[in-house]
Motif scaffolding. Structure first.
Motif, PDB file in Angstrom:
ATOM      1  N   ASN A  29       0.917  -1.048  -0.049  1.00  0.00           N
ATOM      2  CA  ASN A  29       0.083  -0.015  -0.053  1.00  0.00           C
ATOM      3  C   ASN A  29       0.928   1.386  -0.200  1.00  0.00           C
ATOM      4  O   ASN A  29       0.692   1.999   0.850  1.00  0.00           O
ATOM      5  N   SER A  58       2.126   5.005  -1.504  1.00  0.00           N
ATOM      6  CA  SER A  58       1.464   6.048  -1.975  1.00  0.00           C
ATOM      7  C   SER A  58       1.730   6.212  -3.569  1.00  0.00           C
ATOM      8  O   SER A  58       2.614   5.673  -4.061  1.00  0.00           O
ATOM      9  N   ASN A  59       1.136   7.178  -4.214  1.00  0.00           N
ATOM     10  CA  ASN A  59       1.355   7.569  -5.541  1.00  0.00           C
ATOM     11  C   ASN A  59       1.122   6.353  -6.770  1.00  0.00           C
ATOM     12  O   ASN A  59       2.014   6.162  -7.324  1.00  0.00           O
ATOM     13  N   TRP A 105      -0.961  14.570  -8.160  1.00  0.00           N
ATOM     14  CA  TRP A 105       0.372  14.263  -7.464  1.00  0.00           C
ATOM     15  C   TRP A 105       1.553  15.067  -7.960  1.00  0.00           C
ATOM     16  O   TRP A 105       2.429  15.442  -7.184  1.00  0.00           O
ATOM     17  N   PRO A 107      -6.259   9.642  -3.859  1.00  0.00           N
ATOM     18  CA  PRO A 107      -5.815  10.056  -2.787  1.00  0.00           C
ATOM     19  C   PRO A 107      -4.732  11.134  -2.903  1.00  0.00           C
ATOM     20  O   PRO A 107      -4.242  11.534  -3.836  1.00  0.00           O
ATOM     21  N   CYS A 133      -1.220  13.589  -2.670  1.00  0.00           N
ATOM     22  CA  CYS A 133       0.053  12.916  -3.246  1.00  0.00           C
ATOM     23  C   CYS A 133       0.827  12.520  -2.085  1.00  0.00           C
ATOM     24  O   CYS A 133       0.582  13.165  -0.690  1.00  0.00           O
ATOM     25  N   ASN A 134       1.707  11.619  -2.127  1.00  0.00           N
ATOM     26  CA  ASN A 134       2.613  10.967  -1.038  1.00  0.00           C
ATOM     27  C   ASN A 134       1.761  10.643   0.055  1.00  0.00           C
ATOM     28  O   ASN A 134       2.425  10.197   1.149  1.00  0.00           O
ATOM     29  N   VAL A 135       0.641  10.360   0.044  1.00  0.00           N
ATOM     30  CA  VAL A 135      -0.312   9.751   1.125  1.00  0.00           C
ATOM     31  C   VAL A 135      -0.985   8.481   0.753  1.00  0.00           C
ATOM     32  O   VAL A 135      -1.758   8.340  -0.071  1.00  0.00           O
ATOM     33  N   PRO A 136      -0.544   7.251   1.420  1.00  0.00           N
ATOM     34  CA  PRO A 136      -1.327   5.973   1.112  1.00  0.00           C
ATOM     35  C   PRO A 136      -2.643   6.307   1.323  1.00  0.00           C
ATOM     36  O   PRO A 136      -3.155   6.782   2.201  1.00  0.00           O
TER      37      PRO A 136
END
Length: 538
Positions: A418, A420-421, A521, A454, A456-459
């Protein structure tokens, strides 16, 4: 601008983890920079476990229809490239660290194959990205480093797995990824592969396929020698027959009688051969129609008032009549389907041996028949021992593990991966979905696919997967859309890759969602302002 489809190579270390080993090999790649503007992303398409050269016209120049790398490069003023995996490609000029024979087998045996691992293979694109110096773009070599330019991974199936791993392992190199049909959970026992095909089948055909499988297994395990001989001769005759009732003038009974139980099991799977790419309607349905109608597919099953009795009973032949009638109809279906007409140019030598090494050593994916599955359409004689024996026979040297080391793959998260991005896309009836993040199989985390992008940079939350689940789709149906069906290579495995060419709508849905994700993103890359100007202008 680079020459159309020109092969390029990069010297890459054979062993990334031994500084004293200075050996390198030439890794092939291809670039299309026609839409590039300084600052645009690099869209990296991973070719995975095949010869990458035939993919170039289709994924870098949109032959026969649009592709994900070029569509996104055009939208974001980026570079599109294809990278070939180590140990794959032409036997006389591919990305081969060691000499192979004409059959694609590395002649040094384990001393060669020990460098075909998940870790060595993942480090190749990392090294490549940080040393990317394409001819014709010399003024931008420094700018194209992942420190200053976002590298976006695109790949389906095994390349999709690699993209997901990259977002866990090397997020500083590959900023975002689109992983299509990625079975991120490596498993030795993968009996669910054909379960997906069974779920997509018409219920009467499924019932009869299961009944036939059980019948054949029973005869092979418990039948008399005469019963086994009769079954093998009938099956072998059907396999050797042709459409329109063409029966071979002579059937070698000795060959038929000598068939092993495993060979009989492989013949039973013939109608399933192309399911992964074409789905039920285009691969199994014609066989089912022949079997369930006793090869009377041209007769109307009902009149306009719906009062005539249907030829194909909803319960299947075995339940409506008996197993002998079902077996006879099954054999007719085997005989009448012309599998030679499926577009395919033959095997890729390096793919055959290199991918076999990879699944024998680390990935597993042994697609056995499960006797405990009451709906099985795969013989129990296709066993785990059968697969392992084939691995041991193919690589008869010390170094091959006694069973695939799936921990080397699953350490990146498996079903639970899981990062991010990343966008995961899957087909509802993809036979590889059972090992993907959107798996619904027992033991899987049962994560829900959502198209909510979601930050950016956040799962996304651990119980969800950002992406798209295509209804009724199969394997990698969204990396390109093949629109020109007159193209002679339109459905040729060696040119379209491990992708389903059935429905172009999946490509447009997938690329649209991923484009939206990149618009969310990309502005976060670097100092937080990257790409805003590009997004506004395009």
């Amino acid at each position: 601008m680079n020459a159309l489809g020109a092969d390029m190579t990069k010297e890459i270390p054979i062993d990334h983890y031994n500084d004293s080993d200075t050996r390198t090999f030439k890794n092939r790649y291809w670039v299309n920079d026609q839409y590039y503007r300084p600052g645009g992303p690099v869209f990296y398409f991973d070719a995975g476990e095949q010869n990458a050269r035939p993919l170039v016209p289709y994924f870098l120049y949109d032959a026969a229809g649009p592709s994900s790398p070029l569509t996104l490069a055009r939208r974001f003023a980026g570079i599109a490239l294809i990278f070939e995996h180590r140990f794959y490609g032409d036997v006389d000029g591919g990305s081969l660290p060691f000499v192979t024979n004409k059959d694609g087998y590395a002649v040094d045996g384990y001393e060669a194959y020990k460098y075909l691992t998940t870790e060595q293979s993942l480090q190749d694109p990392v090294y490549f990205a940080h040393n990317f110096e394409p001819p014709g773009l010399q003024p931008y070599w420094s700018l194209l480093n992942p420190k200053y330019t976002p590298w976006i991974w695109l790949g389906g199936s095994y390349p999709g797995i690699r993209g997901a791993h990259m977002r866990v392992r090397n997020p500083e190199t590959f900023y975002a990824a689109w992983a299509s049909s990625a079975p991120t959970e490596a498993a030795v026992d993968y009996w669910q592969y054909y379960a997906q095909a069974e779920r997509s089948m018409a219920r009467n055909c499924s019932a009869d396929y299961t009944a036939i499988t059980n019948y054949v297994d029973h005869v092979l395990a418990n039948g008399t020698m005469a019963e086994q001989r009769s079954l093998k001769i009938k099956l072998y005759t059907a396999v050797e027959s042709g459409t329109g009732g063409q029966v071979p003038a002579f059937v070698n009974a000795t060959i038929a009688e000598s068939l092993t139980n495993e060979q009989v099991a492989s013949y039973l799977r013939l109608p399933l051969s192309y399911y992964q790419y074409y789905g039920f309607a285009a691969s199994i349905a014609p066989f089912c129609d022949i079997m369930e109608t006793f090869n009377d597919t041209r007769t109307r099953t009902t009149d306009n008032g719906g009062t005539s009795k249907a030829i194909a009973n909803e319960s299947g032949i075995a339940l409506t009549y008996n197993i002998n009638a079902a077996w006879s109809a099954f054999l007719t279906g085997i005989a009448e389907i012309d599998y030679d007409s499926i577009p395919y140019t033959g095997s890729d030598p390096t793919q055959d041996y290199s991918w076999t090494w990879q699944y024998c050593s680390e990935y597993g994916y042994y697609q056995r028949g499960n006797a405990e599955n009451e709906h099985t359409i795969e013989s129990r004689f296709t066993s785990l021992d059968y697969f392992q024996a084939n691995c041991n026979q193919t690589f008869p040297f010390e170094g091959l593990p006694s069973t695939p080391n799936v921990a080397a793959v699953n350490k990146y998260g498996g079903w639970h991966i899981n990062p991010s991005n990343i966008m995961f896309s899957s087909g509802e009836y993809d036979p590889w979905r059972a090992l993907s993040p959107t798996s619904i199989e027992m033991g899987s985390p049962n994560r829900t696919s959502t198209q909510y992008i979601p930050q950016c940079n956040v799962p996304p939350p651990n119980d969800t997967v950002f992406g798209i689940l295509y209804a009724n789709a199969v394997h990698v149906s969204d990396m390109r859309a093949l629109l020109n069906t007159s193209d002679i290579n339109h459905q040729n495995y060696s040119t379209v890759g491990f992708s389903s060419p059935v429905n172009p709508e999946h490509f447009y849905a997938g690329v649209s969602l991923f484009q939206g994700a990149l618009e969310e993103w990309l502005p976060c890359f670097g100092n937080g302002s990257y790409g805003q100007e590009l997004v506004r202008q395009y």
